[in-house]
Design a protein around this motif. Sequence first.
Motif, PDB file in Angstrom:
ATOM      1  N   VAL A  41       0.849  -1.206   0.000  1.00  0.00           N
ATOM      2  CA  VAL A  41       0.000   0.000   0.000  1.00  0.00           C
ATOM      3  C   VAL A  41       0.882   1.254   0.000  1.00  0.00           C
ATOM      4  O   VAL A  41       0.645   2.183  -0.764  1.00  0.00           O
ATOM      5  N   ARG A  42       1.894   1.268   0.855  1.00  0.00           N
ATOM      6  CA  ARG A  42       2.818   2.421   0.886  1.00  0.00           C
ATOM      7  C   ARG A  42       3.480   2.626  -0.485  1.00  0.00           C
ATOM      8  O   ARG A  42       3.588   3.743  -0.961  1.00  0.00           O
ATOM      9  N   GLU A  44       2.328   1.753  -3.402  1.00  0.00           N
ATOM     10  CA  GLU A  44       1.352   2.230  -4.379  1.00  0.00           C
ATOM     11  C   GLU A  44       1.034   3.700  -4.165  1.00  0.00           C
ATOM     12  O   GLU A  44       0.819   4.445  -5.117  1.00  0.00           O
ATOM     13  N   VAL A  45       1.039   4.149  -2.920  1.00  0.00           N
ATOM     14  CA  VAL A  45       0.776   5.556  -2.632  1.00  0.00           C
ATOM     15  C   VAL A  45       1.925   6.409  -3.154  1.00  0.00           C
ATOM     16  O   VAL A  45       1.701   7.454  -3.747  1.00  0.00           O
TER      17      VAL A  45
END
Length: 49
Positions: A41-42, A44-45
Motif C-alpha cells: 500500500v505504501r 502504491e501511494v
Amino acid sequence: MRSADEINQQIRALWPHPAVRLSTEQRARYERLVVEWAAAVRGEVVKAA
C-alpha cells in the motif's frame, strides 16, 4: 512486489470470517501477509504521488 489487492485476496482467503479462529501457523501467515500488504500500500501511494 505483489499488489496490495493480490495480497488482500490472500488474506481474505486465509481468514474468511472474523469469527473463525486461526491456527498458530495461519496466524503467523496472516501477520506476514499484513506486513507485506502494508508495504505494498505504501509503495502504491508513493507511485501515485
